[in-house]
Structures are given as structure tokens and as C-alpha cells.
Design a protein around this motif. Structure first.
Motif, mmCIF file in Angstrom:
data_model
loop_
_atom_site.group_PDB
_atom_site.id
_atom_site.type_symbol
_atom_site.label_atom_id
_atom_site.label_comp_id
_atom_site.label_asym_id
_atom_site.label_seq_id
_atom_site.Cartn_x
_atom_site.Cartn_y
_atom_site.Cartn_z
ATOM 1 N N PHE A 52 0.820 -1.213 0.000
ATOM 2 C CA PHE A 52 0.000 0.000 0.000
ATOM 3 C C PHE A 52 0.855 1.265 0.000
ATOM 4 N N VAL A 53 1.974 1.247 0.687
ATOM 5 C CA VAL A 53 2.857 2.415 0.679
ATOM 6 C C VAL A 53 3.411 2.643 -0.720
ATOM 7 N N SER A 54 3.777 1.565 -1.403
ATOM 8 C CA SER A 54 4.307 1.723 -2.758
ATOM 9 C C SER A 54 3.230 2.245 -3.718
ATOM 10 N N LYS A 55 1.993 1.798 -3.540
ATOM 11 C CA LYS A 55 0.907 2.280 -4.401
ATOM 12 C C LYS A 55 0.576 3.740 -4.103
ATOM 13 N N LEU A 56 0.589 4.111 -2.830
ATOM 14 C CA LEU A 56 0.266 5.491 -2.469
ATOM 15 C C LEU A 56 1.356 6.460 -2.919
ATOM 16 N N SER A 57 2.582 6.003 -2.981
ATOM 17 C CA SER A 57 3.660 6.897 -3.411
ATOM 18 C C SER A 57 3.595 7.179 -4.910
ATOM 19 N N LYS A 58 2.918 6.344 -5.675
ATOM 20 C CA LYS A 58 2.799 6.550 -7.118
ATOM 21 C C LYS A 58 1.738 7.589 -7.470
ATOM 22 N N ILE A 59 0.856 7.888 -6.536
ATOM 23 C CA ILE A 59 -0.186 8.880 -6.806
ATOM 24 C C ILE A 59 0.454 10.272 -6.801
ATOM 25 N N GLU A 60 0.274 10.988 -7.913
ATOM 26 C CA GLU A 60 0.840 12.322 -8.001
ATOM 27 C C GLU A 60 -0.161 13.335 -7.473
ATOM 28 N N LYS A 61 0.318 14.160 -6.586
ATOM 29 C CA LYS A 61 -0.535 15.200 -6.004
ATOM 30 C C LYS A 61 -0.018 16.547 -6.494
ATOM 31 N N THR A 62 -0.873 17.243 -7.211
ATOM 32 C CA THR A 62 -0.464 18.548 -7.732
ATOM 33 C C THR A 62 -1.242 19.638 -7.015
ATOM 34 N N LYS A 63 -0.583 20.743 -6.790
ATOM 35 C CA LYS A 63 -1.234 21.907 -6.170
ATOM 36 C C LYS A 63 -1.923 22.712 -7.275
ATOM 37 N N LEU A 64 -3.161 23.061 -7.036
ATOM 38 C CA LEU A 64 -3.903 23.861 -8.011
ATOM 39 C C LEU A 64 -3.860 25.327 -7.606
ATOM 40 N N ASP A 65 -3.643 26.156 -8.609
ATOM 41 C CA ASP A 65 -3.697 27.594 -8.371
ATOM 42 C C ASP A 65 -5.154 28.013 -8.543
ATOM 43 N N MET A 66 -5.779 28.405 -7.457
ATOM 44 C CA MET A 66 -7.213 28.721 -7.477
ATOM 45 C C MET A 66 -7.519 29.960 -8.336
ATOM 46 N N ASP A 67 -6.522 30.819 -8.574
ATOM 47 C CA ASP A 67 -6.745 32.003 -9.413
ATOM 48 C C ASP A 67 -6.915 31.614 -10.884
ATOM 49 N N LYS A 68 -6.323 30.532 -11.302
ATOM 50 C CA LYS A 68 -6.388 30.110 -12.702
ATOM 51 C C LYS A 68 -7.607 29.233 -13.006
ATOM 52 N N ILE A 69 -8.360 28.857 -11.995
ATOM 53 C CA ILE A 69 -9.538 27.995 -12.208
ATOM 54 C C ILE A 69 -10.727 28.853 -12.588
ATOM 55 N N GLU A 70 -11.405 28.430 -13.654
ATOM 56 C CA GLU A 70 -12.613 29.136 -14.088
ATOM 57 C C GLU A 70 -13.809 28.228 -13.881
ATOM 58 N N VAL A 71 -14.882 28.785 -13.428
ATOM 59 C CA VAL A 71 -16.098 28.017 -13.167
ATOM 60 C C VAL A 71 -17.085 28.320 -14.282
ATOM 61 N N ASN A 72 -17.664 27.263 -14.868
ATOM 62 C CA ASN A 72 -18.634 27.421 -15.942
ATOM 63 C C ASN A 72 -20.006 27.634 -15.302
ATOM 64 N N GLU A 73 -20.557 28.810 -15.474
ATOM 65 C CA GLU A 73 -21.825 29.177 -14.863
ATOM 66 C C GLU A 73 -23.022 28.532 -15.592
#
Length: 76
Positions: A52-73
Motif C-alpha cells: 500500500f505504501v508503494s501504491k500510495l507513493s505513485k499517486i501524483e498530487k499537484t497543487k492547483l492555483d485557485m486564481d487560474k480555475i474558471e467556473v462554468n456558470e
């Protein structure tokens, strides 16, 4: 005459001695088997945790810049 009176005292002593020796051997064997089973269980647990540790280390976690996110109204 009871059967107890018929028993040879030396033979009875040897029997008791062998019986105690057998009990000690049986207890040691049980202890050894218990330790062996505990080691196998511990190795299985460690293998599962490592998997499980080896599988969890393969998951890539990226930080999202909330200013660049656009919401479709239009969707809501």
C-alpha cells in the motif's frame, strides 16, 4: 489385589520422569510453533503495508492555483 499394588515402583518412577520430559518437549514445541505462526503473520502484515505504501507513493498530487480555475456558470 488392586492393579496399583502390582506396578513396579522403578517403572512407575521412569514413567513419571518420561511423562514430565514429554510435557516439557510438548510445551517447547507449542512455543516454537506459536512463534513461527506469529512471524508468518507479521511478515504478511509487513508485505501488505509495503504494497500500500508503494501504491500510495505513485499517486501524483499537484497543487492547483485557485486564481487560474474558471467556473462554468452555464452548467448549473
Amino acid at each position: 489385589m488392586s492393579q496399583r499394588e502390582n506396578v513396579n515402583p522403578i517403572r512407575e518412577q521412569n514413567h513419571r520422569k518420561n511423562s514430565r520430559r514429554y510435557q516439557k518437549r510438548a510445551a517447547a514445541r507449542r512455543r516454537r510453533n506459536t512463534i513461527f505462526i506469529m512471524e508468518i503473520v507479521l511478515l504478511l502484515i509487513l508485505a501488505v503495508v509495503l504494497f500500500f505504501v508503494s501504491k500510495l507513493s505513485k499517486i501524483e498530487k499537484t497543487k492547483l492555483d485557485m486564481d487560474k480555475i474558471e467556473v462554468n456558470e452555464d452548467i448549473s
